[in-house]
Design a protein around this motif. Structure first.
Motif, mmCIF file in Angstrom:
data_model
loop_
_atom_site.group_PDB
_atom_site.id
_atom_site.type_symbol
_atom_site.label_atom_id
_atom_site.label_comp_id
_atom_site.label_asym_id
_atom_site.label_seq_id
_atom_site.Cartn_x
_atom_site.Cartn_y
_atom_site.Cartn_z
ATOM 1 N N LEU A 113 -39.242 -30.099 15.677
ATOM 2 C CA LEU A 113 -40.664 -30.244 15.368
ATOM 3 C C LEU A 113 -40.934 -31.622 14.756
ATOM 4 O O LEU A 113 -41.967 -32.237 15.044
ATOM 5 C CB LEU A 113 -41.105 -29.134 14.417
ATOM 6 N N LYS A 114 -40.018 -32.104 13.928
ATOM 7 C CA LYS A 114 -40.179 -33.443 13.353
ATOM 8 C C LYS A 114 -40.163 -34.505 14.455
ATOM 9 O O LYS A 114 -40.984 -35.436 14.444
ATOM 10 C CB LYS A 114 -39.061 -33.722 12.345
ATOM 11 N N ALA A 115 -39.241 -34.356 15.410
ATOM 12 C CA ALA A 115 -39.175 -35.319 16.509
ATOM 13 C C ALA A 115 -40.473 -35.312 17.307
ATOM 14 O O ALA A 115 -40.963 -36.365 17.735
ATOM 15 C CB ALA A 115 -37.983 -34.995 17.409
ATOM 16 N N MET A 116 -41.053 -34.125 17.526
ATOM 17 C CA MET A 116 -42.331 -34.040 18.232
ATOM 18 C C MET A 116 -43.449 -34.676 17.407
ATOM 19 O O MET A 116 -44.319 -35.382 17.940
ATOM 20 C CB MET A 116 -42.663 -32.578 18.518
ATOM 21 N N THR A 117 -43.436 -34.413 16.095
ATOM 22 C CA THR A 117 -44.458 -34.977 15.216
ATOM 23 C C THR A 117 -44.474 -36.494 15.299
ATOM 24 O O THR A 117 -45.540 -37.126 15.297
ATOM 25 C CB THR A 117 -44.204 -34.520 13.765
#
Length: 372
Positions: free
Chosen positions: A146-150
């Motif tokens: 999710l952090k990578a997507m953010t």
């Protein structure tokens, strides 16, 4: 922060004492005994019989036990302490270990209050020993994804978490004034700091208790945090909401200028944006076992790990700010929370070396960011 590295390798595992033989302590004991990177040297608990029972449950009745973690570590040649005591014991147990030259991996929260947490950050500086806090969601591969997507969404406008469950714990949680905020919300609060890579500026929060609640304190909360750069984080949760329960991780939405990332808390997050393929998760670690791996690797390399005490304090400050906002009925600045806690820490500090470290800070926020 620089700290003393401890020589060890998979051929010579790190010897540790686990402090706390309750339910969470036993979860840690399972992780420790399954790891090839550490060796369990002993179990400490004020209730020595509980420590003996925990040792027996591992089929290691001969394992050294005791009521004093430092004495047990010195007696067994342990090189580090894993502190799984109740929050009120985090400060005295961790301070004693650091002062004795023992690095510490501690369960969340870092301490029972921000003032005590600041004292522990200063104690780590004064002793030169590593104190790392285990925020287990940091090591959830789905959170890393999710952090990578953010990071692909450009500027982020809003992050939200919906959390609705109805657990009947019994015991101390049922009597807490703010059971949801104090005992549970620190997990998503820490996660949103991790996702955004920035820090909170202010908090506005309301709490309440529905008439059917089995908790003495407020089991419902809605909080809005402003972060550096203007992003808002909205947390809406309840611990007395039966039916259609969310994941224990909550349900997440990250809304940015280039699209949206969604996570149901249990399965892989989904990216809905015109930015190409989603980036891969950036961690090979998971849960408290991941925290243990990172702790050991930090001690071997001397590299500061995620969750080092200075970096972790702001997650607890978010909890304290939310509680203060709910009580005051207005928004609360995080800097005000930090400065009040700093004054309390100075007044309460009894160790001269820790007091000297505290007085050397140019500001609390700067000290926590590693700026001296």
């Amino acid at each position: 922060m620089t700290f003393r590295a401890v020589a060890s390798s998979t051929g010579e595992p790190l010897r540790v004492v686990v402090v706390g033989a309750g339910a969470m302590g036993r979860a840690w004991l399972g992780v420790v005994t399954a790891s090839e990177e550490v060796e369990l040297a002993g179990i400490a608990d004020l209730d020595v019989a509980a420590a003996q029972e925990a040792a027996a449950s591992l089929d290691r009745a001969e394992l050294p036990v005791g009521s004093d973690a430092v004495e047990l570590a010195q007696r067994t040649g342990a090189q580090a302490v894993i502190n799984v005591t109740v929050p009120e014991a985090h400060h005295p147990v961790t301070t004693a270990a650091l002062t004795a030259g023992l690095p510490v991996l501690g369960e969340k929260p870092v301490a029972e209050s921000v003032s005590r947490a600041l004292s522990l950050a200063a104690a780590a500086e004064a002793t030169g020993e590593l104190f790392m806090v285990s925020q287990s969601r940091r090591w959830n591969p789905q959170v890393s994804a999710l952090k990578a997507m953010t990071q692909q969404l450009g500027a982020v406008g809003t992050v939200s978490t919906e959390f609705f469950r109805a657990p009947h714990f019994g015991g101390f949680r049922d009597e807490m004034a703010h059971p949801l905020l104090v005992d549970m919300a620190i997990h998503p609060f820490d996660s949103v700091r991790f996702l955004l890579g920035s820090e909170p500026v202010s908090a506005w929060c309301q709490t309440w208790n529905p008439p059917w609640s089995w908790y003495a304190g407020d089991a419902n909360a809605t909080a809005v945090f402003e972060f550096e750069g203007g992003t808002r984080y909205v947390y809406n949760g309840s611990w007395c909401s039966p039916g259609a329960e969310t994941s224990w991780n909550g349900v997440w939405r990250v809304s940015g200028e280039k699209g949206t990332a969604l996570w149901d808390g249990d399965t892989d997050p989904v990216l809905e944006a015109e930015v190409g393929d989603a980036a891969e998760a950036s961690t090979a670690y998971d849960g408290i076992a991941g925290a243990l791996q990172v702790f050991v690797q930090a001690l071997r390399s001397g590299e500061t790990p995620s969750g080092e005490v200075h970096e972790n304090v702001m997650s607890l400050a978010m909890v304290e700010a939310a509680v203060q906002s709910a009580g005051a009925g207005r928004a609360v600045r995080l800097d005000d929370v930090l400065e009040r806690a700093y004054d309390e820490a100075l007044q309460a500090e009894q160790r001269e070396d820790v007091r000297a470290a505290l007085t050397g800070w140019s500001s609390v926020r700067a000290a926590l960011a590693g700026v001296r």
